[in-house]
Design a protein around this motif. Structure first.
Motif, mmCIF file in Angstrom:
data_model
loop_
_atom_site.group_PDB
_atom_site.id
_atom_site.type_symbol
_atom_site.label_atom_id
_atom_site.label_comp_id
_atom_site.label_asym_id
_atom_site.label_seq_id
_atom_site.Cartn_x
_atom_site.Cartn_y
_atom_site.Cartn_z
ATOM 1 N N GLU A 1 0.820 -1.198 0.000
ATOM 2 C CA GLU A 1 0.000 0.000 0.000
ATOM 3 C C GLU A 1 0.858 1.254 0.000
ATOM 4 N N LYS A 2 2.156 1.032 -0.304
ATOM 5 C CA LYS A 2 3.079 2.167 -0.401
ATOM 6 C C LYS A 2 3.953 1.998 -1.632
ATOM 7 N N ALA A 3 4.366 3.116 -2.151
ATOM 8 C CA ALA A 3 5.257 3.124 -3.312
ATOM 9 C C ALA A 3 6.324 4.176 -3.094
ATOM 10 N N VAL A 4 7.522 3.900 -3.578
ATOM 11 C CA VAL A 4 8.649 4.815 -3.433
ATOM 12 C C VAL A 4 9.116 5.224 -4.830
ATOM 13 N N VAL A 5 9.167 6.527 -5.053
ATOM 14 C CA VAL A 5 9.559 7.053 -6.366
ATOM 15 C C VAL A 5 10.638 8.107 -6.183
ATOM 16 N N ARG B 1 -2.885 9.020 -1.153
ATOM 17 C CA ARG B 1 -1.640 9.380 -1.847
ATOM 18 C C ARG B 1 -0.480 9.621 -0.889
ATOM 19 N N ALA B 2 -0.772 9.776 0.364
ATOM 20 C CA ALA B 2 0.315 9.912 1.331
ATOM 21 C C ALA B 2 1.167 8.647 1.378
ATOM 22 N N GLY B 3 0.620 7.541 0.879
ATOM 23 C CA GLY B 3 1.390 6.300 0.812
ATOM 24 C C GLY B 3 2.425 6.303 -0.295
ATOM 25 N N ILE B 4 2.396 7.324 -1.146
ATOM 26 C CA ILE B 4 3.431 7.481 -2.174
ATOM 27 C C ILE B 4 4.557 8.305 -1.556
ATOM 28 N N GLU C 1 9.500 0.688 4.476
ATOM 29 C CA GLU C 1 8.092 1.070 4.433
ATOM 30 C C GLU C 1 7.170 -0.050 3.952
ATOM 31 N N GLY C 2 7.769 -1.143 3.474
ATOM 32 C CA GLY C 2 6.951 -2.213 2.923
ATOM 33 C C GLY C 2 6.308 -1.821 1.602
ATOM 34 N N GLY C 3 7.036 -1.068 0.794
ATOM 35 C CA GLY C 3 6.494 -0.587 -0.471
ATOM 36 C C GLY C 3 7.288 -1.075 -1.669
ATOM 37 N N LEU C 4 6.930 -0.576 -2.833
ATOM 38 C CA LEU C 4 7.590 -0.937 -4.089
ATOM 39 C C LEU C 4 8.352 0.252 -4.638
ATOM 40 N N VAL C 5 9.546 0.008 -5.171
ATOM 41 C CA VAL C 5 10.277 1.051 -5.879
ATOM 42 C C VAL C 5 9.754 1.103 -7.314
ATOM 43 N N ILE C 6 9.262 2.267 -7.709
ATOM 44 C CA ILE C 6 8.706 2.442 -9.046
ATOM 45 C C ILE C 6 9.804 2.961 -9.972
ATOM 46 N N GLY C 7 10.098 2.179 -11.018
ATOM 47 C CA GLY C 7 11.127 2.584 -11.964
ATOM 48 C C GLY C 7 10.680 3.736 -12.840
#
Length: 641
Positions: A349-353, A379-382, A457-463
């Motif tokens: 539920e989080k993403a890292v950009v 969107r705070a999860g971004i 954060e338990g998120g995904l790194v967005i390429g």
């Protein structure tokens, strides 16, 4: 047909007089001469053009049929010195039966005759009253224009290496057009001689039909219909002439014109051969039945004439604004749905950009924001992270912050200068040495930060890297080349700019729109070298590897069309006439070829990402290439240009 695989074809719409065969064939001869002057290699005329289509019961009259055969003989003779092949429509007798035919001739010789297969007898059509179907006729001969010629519905013709087939009007409108089998038998161009009257709404359907059949058959399709002069009694003919290739219309006539029209286009036989090679479904049925191929060589025409074909300098970007807007919306949907599935599957539920203030990271953040909205996530999860380095300028830094504020994401700032300085000391690198290690250490430091924050954060790194960068290898291996899901992986750089511009115009508030527009105007740069004395970007990507509009053009034509360097250069010179000279195009084409081959190892290790178009470099999808493949053959061709 050695002009880079192009074949110049034409659909001719001459003036006609109903039942006046002499006049009609004189107009055909005149238009054939014009076609020859324009370098046309094969020209087609409308259905029953020798007599006109609307003769009605006069078609049963011996006098008209004799006049037609005599006029056709004179036409064959009159055009014998022209370096082109003609296809004319005429009513021909075979035994005691009358057929609606297409007659193929060149250099004074009739090559063959193709009868119409489907004879309509509904609505305004009464062709069964006069004509028999040519279905099943094969390996026969017919007397025509004072000669004996092959006669059959399955005939194909090969002129100077280009094979073509013929169908007549109604044949196209049926559930199983003869052209489908002709294409499977080897014909790469289909000519349709037609006399289709107008009615409201019919034209749009006709265009779709021609385009779709050319795509289904992976062929060029030349449709030629009757025009002014044919309109008589209750029917009106608009002079439709359409040339399509593999689903796209290349050229078409002006409808309802009082003038004769010659619609000319160069169709790309080489491209069609490439498409058929790569299409396994087409190959599965190819050559399933046998047919007669009539081969003929004719003198070369005017090879020096200009290419009658529009070459789009931006093949990834639709010209029409409405089409472009629709394309942008569709791409955003594909990108966001792909990312949404990955997040649902991984229960993230989080993403890292990483946000640089450049185009690619901006697009990635816009896609991520749309994904969160789609999944009803805050969107705070971004987590947007800006990581100022040695080359970061105030412009890109401020734009990164403003963009994140405008989109309502969580903002983090993690400078990398101190960490990189320490790293330089650890590995013994002089910071004054501004080589690959200096630049790549920064890219890898940023990637490490993104990955580690994502773990925390338990998120995904967005390429953020795009298709053009992957093609050129303009990415740091195990740096910005790596992510957990690359949303831009099949979006070329020329399209990224339009996607961001579209988002600015359709989805953002005024402040964010202003930020996006400034990002669009910012030079493309990795910002890994210090700014100049005025604080401006010193490292501009396109100064180093070349203009992205050229590289995207090269990429499309190399991958999607299968062209070699010589043909790409030819097309680029026409597409970019007035923007880049031959020397510049050749220089950057050489850079493209060298980098494309040497950088495959980066693509072999690229992360997952959504396919959005017909060109993608995923090693699990459309492009499989060994990392050690040699570019020698391509470079040798370049050396000869």
């Amino acid at each position: 047909m050695d002009n880079f695989g192009f074949l110049k074809v034409a659909a001719a719409v001459p003036h006609v007089r109903v039942a006046d065969c002499d006049y009609n064939t004189e107009r055909m001869a005149a238009m054939a001469e014009e076609a020859a002057r324009r370098g046309v290699e094969i020209v087609a005329f409308p259905e029953l053009g020798v007599t006109a289509y609307t003769c009605g019961d006069l078609l049963l009259q011996q006098t008209l049929l004799d006049a037609a055969d005599e006029a056709l003989e004179r036409l064959v003779r009159a055009t014998r010195k022209l370096p082109l092949t003609l296809i004319a429509g005429a009513p021909l007798r075979h035994g005691s039966t009358l057929y609606n035919c297409a007659v193929v001739f060149t250099q004074g010789k009739v090559l063959g005759v193709v009868p119409k297969t489907y004879i309509p007898d509904y609505g305004e059509f009464y062709e069964n009253r006069w004509f028999a179907s040519g279905a099943g006729i094969s390996d026969e001969h017919i007397a025509v224009a004072g000669q004996q010629a092959d006669f059959g519905a399955d005939l194909t013709f090969e002129v100077n290496g280009a094979e073509f087939g013929i169908e007549i009007c109604e044949d196209l409108w049926t559930a199983a057009p003869p052209s489908s089998q002709l294409a499977l038998n080897g014909a790469k161009v289909i000519f349709n001689l037609s006399a289709s009257p107008e009615s409201v709404g019919k034209h749009a359907y006709l265009r779709q039909l021609v385009a779709q059949q050319s795509g289904r058959a992976i062929a060029a399709y030349v449709y030629c219909s009757a025009g002014f002069g044919e309109s008589t009694t209750d029917l009106v003919f608009a002079g439709n002439a359409v040339i399509a290739e593999n689903g796209c219309i290349l050229r078409e006539a002006a409808r309802f014109s009082p003038d004769e029209q010659l619609v000319v286009a160069d169709v790309d036989i080489e491209r069609l051969e490439f498409e058929r090679r790569r299409n396994t479904s087409f190959r599965a049925n190819e050559g399933a039945t046998e047919n007669t191929v009539i081969e003929m060589k004719i003198p070369e025409g005017l090879r020096g004439v200009a290419l009658d074909r529009d070459i789009d300098p931006m093949p990834f970007v639709p010209k029409d604004e409405a089409d472009r807007s629709e394309r942008c919306e569709e791409i955003f949907r594909i990108q966001s749905h792909g990312l949404a599935q990955r997040m649902v599957h991984t229960r993230s539920e989080k993403a890292v950009v990483g946000i640089s203030g450049g185009l690619d990271s901006t697009l990635a953040l816009l896609v991520t924001a749309r994904t969160f909205d789609f999944l009803h996530l805050d969107r705070a999860g971004i987590i947007g992270i800006t990581m100022p380095g040695f080359g970061t300028t105030d412009r890109t830094y401020n734009n990164a912050l403003e963009l994140m504020r405008g989109l309502g994401v969580t903002i983090r700032e993690i400078p990398i200068r101190d960490a990189c300085t320490q790293h330089f000391q650890d590995i013994g690198l002089d910071p004054g040495c501004r080589g690959a290690a200096y630049e790549n250490a920064q890219a890898r430091e940023r990637t490490q930060i993104l990955m580690d924050v994502a773990n925390m954060e338990g998120g995904l790194v967005i390429g953020t890297g795009d298709l053009s960068e992957l093609a050129l290898g303009w990415a740091t291996y195990n740096g910005d080349q790596m992510s957990m899901y690359g949303v831009n992986a099949s979006v070329p750089k020329t399209l990224v700019r339009h996607l961001v511009k579209w988002a600015a115009a359709t989805e953002q508030d005024a402040a964010t729109r202003a930020t996006l527009l400034d990002i669009i105007d910012t030079p493309v740069s990795p910002e890994l070298l210090p700014a100049d004395a005025e604080g401006r970007i010193a490292q501009k990507t396109e100064d180093l590897v070349g203009p992205y509009e050229l590289h995207d053009f090269f990429l499309y034509n190399f991958l999607r069309a299968g062209y070699g360097p010589a043909k790409i250069l030819l097309l680029a010179e026409q597409a970019f006439d007035g923007s880049y000279d031959r020397a510049a195009i050749l220089r950057w084409l050489t850079v493209f070829v060298r980098r494309f081959f040497t950088q495959q190892f980066k693509r072999s290790a690229m992360p997952d990402g959504p396919k959005v178009g017909s060109v993608t470099l995923s090693p699990r999808g459309d492009w499989r290439m060994p990392s050690d493949a040699s570019a020698a053959a391509w470079l040798r061709e370049l050396d000869m240009l």
